[in-house]
Scaffold this active site. Structure first.
Site, short mmCIF file in Angstrom:
data_model
loop_
_atom_site.label_atom_id
_atom_site.label_comp_id
_atom_site.label_asym_id
_atom_site.label_seq_id
_atom_site.Cartn_x
_atom_site.Cartn_y
_atom_site.Cartn_z
N HIS A 55 0.51 -1.32 0.22
CA HIS A 55 -0.03 -0.69 0.24
C HIS A 55 0.75 1.51 0.30
CE1 HIS A 55 -3.93 -1.58 1.96
NE2 HIS A 55 -3.56 -2.63 0.64
N GLU A 57 1.28 3.50 1.59
CA GLU A 57 1.19 4.45 3.44
C GLU A 57 2.40 3.36 3.68
OE1 GLU A 57 -1.44 3.51 2.57
OE2 GLU A 57 -2.62 4.09 3.43
N CYS A 85 -6.14 2.03 5.93
CA CYS A 85 -6.46 0.99 6.28
C CYS A 85 -6.37 0.16 7.75
CB CYS A 85 -6.85 -0.18 5.18
SG CYS A 85 -4.92 -1.04 4.98
N CYS A 88 -2.29 -0.40 7.14
CA CYS A 88 -1.69 0.53 7.18
C CYS A 88 -2.11 1.28 8.66
CB CYS A 88 -1.95 1.31 6.23
SG CYS A 88 -1.56 0.24 4.85
#
Length: 151
Positions: A55, A57, A85, A88
């Site tokens: 992801h 992040e 999410c 993360c």
């Protein structure tokens, strides 16, 4: 309070999200800033890397910790186009990022849908920075995806 720098750094995150869009990835971009300098950046690359943890992040946090040579980012700000999410949020918690700024909320998969306790208790949050642009990019991506599936 939204600072003018918040808009500037969120625009950088949006440019990264647009790169993800071009590559067929869910368009999320992230930058980590320390003392006015971008020290980490990333965009979703889960398809490209065949990695569910890739992801925006996570990639930005990894770049920032490598840059600083530390696993803690207390004096840093993370800018991300969409609410992180749960995965993360966990990484943000463990990195002890001091401030998190995100554009659009994610009511289905954002960490707040599960528990606000996923956030580090000392972290400060700013939401809604360039919210409409961040939200529209995600909407355009999924609209395009749906159209492709119908063909």
């Amino acid at each position: 309070m939204i600072l003018s720098d918040d808009n500037q750094y969120m625009r950088l995150a949006l440019e990264l999200a647009k790169e993800a869009f071009k590559e067929g990835e869910i368009p999320v971009g992230a930058v980590v800033v320390a003392d006015g300098k971008v020290i980490g950046k990333g965009y979703n690359q889960t398809e490209k890397l065949n990695d569910p943890t890739a992801h925006a992040e996570m990639l930005a946090i990894t770049a920032a910790t490598n840059y600083l040579g530390s696993r803690h980012l207390q004096n840093c700000t993370l800018y991300v186009t969409i609410e992180p999410c749960a995965m993360c949020a966990g990484a943000i918690f463990w990195a002890q990022i001091g401030r998190i700024v995100y554009g659009a909320s994610d009511e289905k998969r954002g960490f707040n849908a599960y528990s606000s306790k996923l956030a580090h208790p000392k972290a400060k949050y700013t939401t809604g920075v360039l919210e409409e642009e961040c939200h529209q990019l995600i909407m355009d991506f999924f609209k395009q995806l749906r159209l492709k599936r119908k063909k």
